[in-house]
Write a protein that holds these residues in place. Structure first.
Motif, PDB file in Angstrom:
ATOM      1  N   ILE A 112       0.839  -1.196   0.000  1.00  0.00           N
ATOM      2  CA  ILE A 112       0.000   0.000   0.000  1.00  0.00           C
ATOM      3  C   ILE A 112       0.868   1.239   0.000  1.00  0.00           C
ATOM      4  O   ILE A 112       1.731   1.389   0.863  1.00  0.00           O
ATOM      5  CB  ILE A 112      -0.918   0.013   1.243  1.00  0.00           C
ATOM      6  CG1 ILE A 112      -1.679  -1.302   1.309  1.00  0.00           C
ATOM      7  CG2 ILE A 112      -1.883   1.186   1.199  1.00  0.00           C
ATOM      8  CD1 ILE A 112      -2.215  -1.624   2.668  1.00  0.00           C
ATOM      9  N   THR A 113       0.658   2.071  -0.972  1.00  0.00           N
ATOM     10  CA  THR A 113       1.354   3.351  -0.998  1.00  0.00           C
ATOM     11  C   THR A 113       0.285   4.432  -0.977  1.00  0.00           C
ATOM     12  O   THR A 113      -0.904   4.132  -1.018  1.00  0.00           O
ATOM     13  CB  THR A 113       2.192   3.506  -2.286  1.00  0.00           C
ATOM     14  OG1 THR A 113       1.273   3.635  -3.382  1.00  0.00           O
ATOM     15  CG2 THR A 113       3.099   2.326  -2.521  1.00  0.00           C
ATOM     16  N   SER A 114       0.720   5.703  -0.932  1.00  0.00           N
ATOM     17  CA  SER A 114      -0.297   6.759  -0.892  1.00  0.00           C
ATOM     18  C   SER A 114      -0.994   6.882  -2.247  1.00  0.00           C
ATOM     19  O   SER A 114      -2.030   7.506  -2.363  1.00  0.00           O
ATOM     20  CB  SER A 114       0.319   8.081  -0.473  1.00  0.00           C
ATOM     21  OG  SER A 114       1.409   8.343  -1.291  1.00  0.00           O
ATOM     22  N   GLU A 115      -0.415   6.240  -3.283  1.00  0.00           N
ATOM     23  CA  GLU A 115      -1.059   6.318  -4.601  1.00  0.00           C
ATOM     24  C   GLU A 115      -2.078   5.209  -4.852  1.00  0.00           C
ATOM     25  O   GLU A 115      -3.053   5.404  -5.549  1.00  0.00           O
ATOM     26  CB  GLU A 115      -0.023   6.224  -5.724  1.00  0.00           C
ATOM     27  CG  GLU A 115       0.625   7.538  -6.078  1.00  0.00           C
ATOM     28  CD  GLU A 115       2.002   7.620  -5.475  1.00  0.00           C
ATOM     29  OE1 GLU A 115       2.751   6.641  -5.614  1.00  0.00           O
ATOM     30  OE2 GLU A 115       2.315   8.647  -4.845  1.00  0.00           O
ATOM     31  N   ARG A 116      -1.807   4.019  -4.322  1.00  0.00           N
ATOM     32  CA  ARG A 116      -2.697   2.910  -4.655  1.00  0.00           C
ATOM     33  C   ARG A 116      -2.571   1.764  -3.658  1.00  0.00           C
ATOM     34  O   ARG A 116      -1.624   1.676  -2.888  1.00  0.00           O
ATOM     35  CB  ARG A 116      -2.402   2.400  -6.065  1.00  0.00           C
ATOM     36  CG  ARG A 116      -0.935   2.049  -6.274  1.00  0.00           C
ATOM     37  CD  ARG A 116      -0.765   0.564  -6.357  1.00  0.00           C
ATOM     38  NE  ARG A 116       0.622   0.183  -6.500  1.00  0.00           N
ATOM     39  CZ  ARG A 116       1.352  -0.281  -5.507  1.00  0.00           C
ATOM     40  NH1 ARG A 116       0.855  -0.360  -4.303  1.00  0.00           N
ATOM     41  NH2 ARG A 116       2.599  -0.665  -5.695  1.00  0.00           N
ATOM     42  N   VAL A 117      -3.546   0.864  -3.756  1.00  0.00           N
ATOM     43  CA  VAL A 117      -3.564  -0.332  -2.922  1.00  0.00           C
ATOM     44  C   VAL A 117      -3.288  -1.512  -3.835  1.00  0.00           C
ATOM     45  O   VAL A 117      -3.868  -1.593  -4.916  1.00  0.00           O
ATOM     46  CB  VAL A 117      -4.979  -0.516  -2.326  1.00  0.00           C
ATOM     47  CG1 VAL A 117      -5.133  -1.875  -1.674  1.00  0.00           C
ATOM     48  CG2 VAL A 117      -5.297   0.606  -1.357  1.00  0.00           C
ATOM     49  N   ARG A 118      -2.410  -2.388  -3.427  1.00  0.00           N
ATOM     50  CA  ARG A 118      -2.204  -3.615  -4.203  1.00  0.00           C
ATOM     51  C   ARG A 118      -2.544  -4.782  -3.293  1.00  0.00           C
ATOM     52  O   ARG A 118      -2.116  -4.798  -2.142  1.00  0.00           O
ATOM     53  CB  ARG A 118      -0.736  -3.689  -4.614  1.00  0.00           C
ATOM     54  CG  ARG A 118      -0.492  -4.628  -5.745  1.00  0.00           C
ATOM     55  CD  ARG A 118       0.969  -4.606  -6.113  1.00  0.00           C
ATOM     56  NE  ARG A 118       1.714  -5.495  -5.216  1.00  0.00           N
ATOM     57  CZ  ARG A 118       3.033  -5.548  -5.169  1.00  0.00           C
ATOM     58  NH1 ARG A 118       3.760  -4.755  -5.913  1.00  0.00           N
ATOM     59  NH2 ARG A 118       3.637  -6.380  -4.351  1.00  0.00           N
TER      60      ARG A 118
END
Ligand code: SER
Length: 612
Positions: free
Chosen positions: A488-494
């Motif tokens: 999980i980054t601030s741009e997207r969830v994987r």
């Protein structure tokens, strides 16, 4: 005193001082949104250092297996290994310098019996608005005075620890702090140049080993680049077991300590070569095989992606060095490595065959690739009329281009090319490799640079969304489905999970709808600390290791509502083992949208989504 004796003494010492033992986290993190490998004891504890309560309390002790791929190129000297075990004691806002430093001294000198006059100390010299660590310096000097010893305490600006390095290198949201390090001095190492062997911060001769590091984890980097105090002042102590053992055995070469000696011995027997005189080659073979055994044990397989790629690189470097020693069948060395490792990690024995076969298979894949590379070169040389093959005497010069081509297509490394009898312009080849790495890094950049926990508001929202998604997927596809990883980054969830086909458009839409419904219901997100038995009773899902922990942290989403009139009490929507952090109410996530689905092969699927 064996490595296991050191572990036992350390755990007991800190348990006697109110610490609870916590389990070793997997080397390949199962559910860590941030990184390829566990590379420090601190990594699995980040949420707690940032302020989340830990289920086992504020004083913890552990032994963490660590793998540092960044150190691959350092291996070959007397003290670097890519895999090591780190002893750790932790104060989460509890004790601080006044207790930590005297305990450390007591442990090293009384429990391990290290000679006091061989211990050297460094403390933080200060940086911008962060002050010189006078407090630690005073505590150390008092100890030396009490012991009637000359105070060997040095201040240095590099005494700072964070996962990303110096204060400048740290990204926003990253915790770090000044540290105080203990060095052990070996008398048998010769010092050269300006070095007199009297100051560990100035010695590059290998005469001092850093054996202990107490980090006073009390700062967090803010968005504007300046440092703020964390809510609590923590202690993160890390001591590399292999180096502590070297100090206990007074061996200035880690590879000659008891954890490595049987491995070296078996390499000597199988190759007919001696360690002395071939140190570098032996060390790389032994270290990389040992690390590979641990990485395979943790579930990775050689491949061209992520952990599998690093493992492949590690193994191939090890094979290259093994071939330089003209070694044949590797099986006995692998068996020896597993045998030795199982003294501290008994689970290696359970996975004996799987580990051995994975490495041996990679060895034969590599040998085939080498044959292909050799043929390519020979064909090219034959075209130019150069005689090769068995008649080859001395080194045959090949172009850096051809060397690069054999590397890129068949994985023939420079070491391997040399051992096959080819010579080339090393610098030119290095430049080509660098250029190529630059290109591939541009593509993979995000993945590898991402290796940090980021606790921004957006990432926390994504984290809560993965719990909702996890439950929604199980509701839809059944309870055999579980999360097999997340990032999980601030741009997207994987989000990765086990399933043997792609989801249909309808299924994806249904999942999205369900998660959004739970977001709209504004459910409370709470955690509770409970026993494993209680958690299992509640039907908690997720991965956890119960080797030593009695207590676990469980996050619930949704209320355990009181029965409505005539109705039944509803349990929480999601119940999951997790360290946190999460939002307080699901409406903070705002919205959830699935962007992409991928197949990872072997029955694994991956979803990408965005929140907010
Ligand atoms: N985090 C510090 C280190 O890895 C101490 O544990 O060295």
């Amino acid at each position: 005193m064996s490595a296991q004796d050191i572990i036992n003494k350390y755990i007991k010492f800190f348990e006697d001082r109110g610490h609870r033992r916590i389990p070793n986290s997997p080397l390949v993190p199962e559910n860590d949104p941030t990184t390829l490998f566990t590379s420090s004891g601190m990594q699995p504890l980040v949420p707690y250092l940032l302020g989340e309560p830990h289920p086992e309390g504020n004083r913890l002790v552990d032994v963490q297996n660590c793998f540092r791929s960044v150190d691959i190129d350092e291996v070959g000297d007397n003290r670097h290994t890519t895999f090591f075990r780190m002893l750790g004691n932790w104060s989460l806002g509890d004790y601080f310098k006044e207790e930590e430093i005297p305990w450390l001294w007591e442990f090293l000198t009384r429990e391990l019996g290290l000679p006091k006059e061989k211990l050297y100390i460094t403390v933080f010299k200060g940086f911008e608005n962060i002050e010189y660590d006078h407090a630690s310096e005073i505590i150390w000097k008092d100890i030396f005075e009490r012991e009637n010893l000359e105070p060997k305490v040095f201040a240095d600006e590099t005494n700072w620890w964070s996962r990303s390095g110096t204060p400048e290198q740290m990204p926003a949201g990253e915790p770090g702090g000044p540290d105080t390090e203990v060095y052990f001095k070996f008398d048998d190492v010769k010092h050269s140049g300006q070095c007199k062997g009297d100051n560990p911060t100035k010695c590059g001769c290998g005469g001092f080993f850093e054996i202990a590091n107490s980090v006073f984890m009390q700062y967090i980097k803010g968005n504007n680049g300046s440092f703020k105090e964390l809510p609590k002042r923590n202690v993160d102590f890390g001591g590399g077991l292999e180096r502590l053992l070297a100090a206990v055995e007074d061996k200035s070469d880690i590879f000659q300590t008891s954890t490595f000696s049987s491995i070296l011995r078996s390499i000597e027997v199988l190759t007919g070569k001696e360690y002395l005189g071939n140190e570098r080659t032996f060390r790389i073979t032994a270290d990389h095989l040992r690390a590979a055994v641990m990485v395979v044990e943790s579930g990775a397989v050689p491949s061209n992606k992520e952990q599998g790629y690093i493992l492949r690189r590690l193994l191939r470097r090890s094979f290259d060095n093994w071939h330089v020693l003209k070694g044949g069948d590797l099986a006995p060395v692998i068996e020896g490595v597993i045998e030795e490792g199982s003294k501290t990690d008994p689970q290696l024995k359970t996975n004996f065959e799987r580990i051995k076969n994975t490495i041996l298979e990679e060895h034969s894949v590599y040998k085939k690739a080498l044959e292909g590379g050799k043929k390519l070169i020979e064909k090219e040389l034959a075209r130019k009329g150069v005689r090769t093959g068995d008649e080859l005497k001395g080194l045959v010069e090949i172009s850096a281009d051809l060397a690069f081509k054999s590397l890129a297509s068949y994985g023939l490394s420079p070491t391997q090319l040399k051992s096959l009898g080819y010579d080339f312009n090393e610098q030119e080849l290095a430049e080509k490799i660098k250029e190529h790495q630059g290109i591939s890094r541009k593509g993979a950049g995000k993945k590898f640079s991402g290796g940090l926990a980021d606790h921004s508001a957006q990432t926390i929202k994504g984290h809560t969304a993965t719990h909702l998604l996890h439950q929604a997927i199980r509701d839809m596809l059944g309870t055999k489905i579980h999360q097999s990883g997340s990032n999980i980054t601030s741009e997207r969830v994987r989000f990765d999970f086990n399933f043997d086909r792609n989801l249909t458009h309808e299924e994806l839409a249904k999942l999205e709808q369900k998660v959004n419904e739970k977001i709209r219901q504004n459910l409370p997100v709470k955690f509770e600390i409970m026993s494993i038995a209680e958690a299992k009773e509640m039907g908690a899902i997720g991965l956890f290791d119960d080797k030593y922990s009695d207590k676990v942290k469980v996050y619930t989403i949704g209320p355990s509502t009181a029965p409505s009139k005539g109705g039944q009490a509803l349990g929480p929507y999601s119940v999951e083992f997790c360290g946190g952090p999460h939002v307080n109410f699901t409406s903070e996530v705002k919205s959830f949208k699935i962007r992409k689905q991928e197949s990872l092969g072997r029955g694994l699927r991956r979803l990408y989504a965005v929140v907010g």
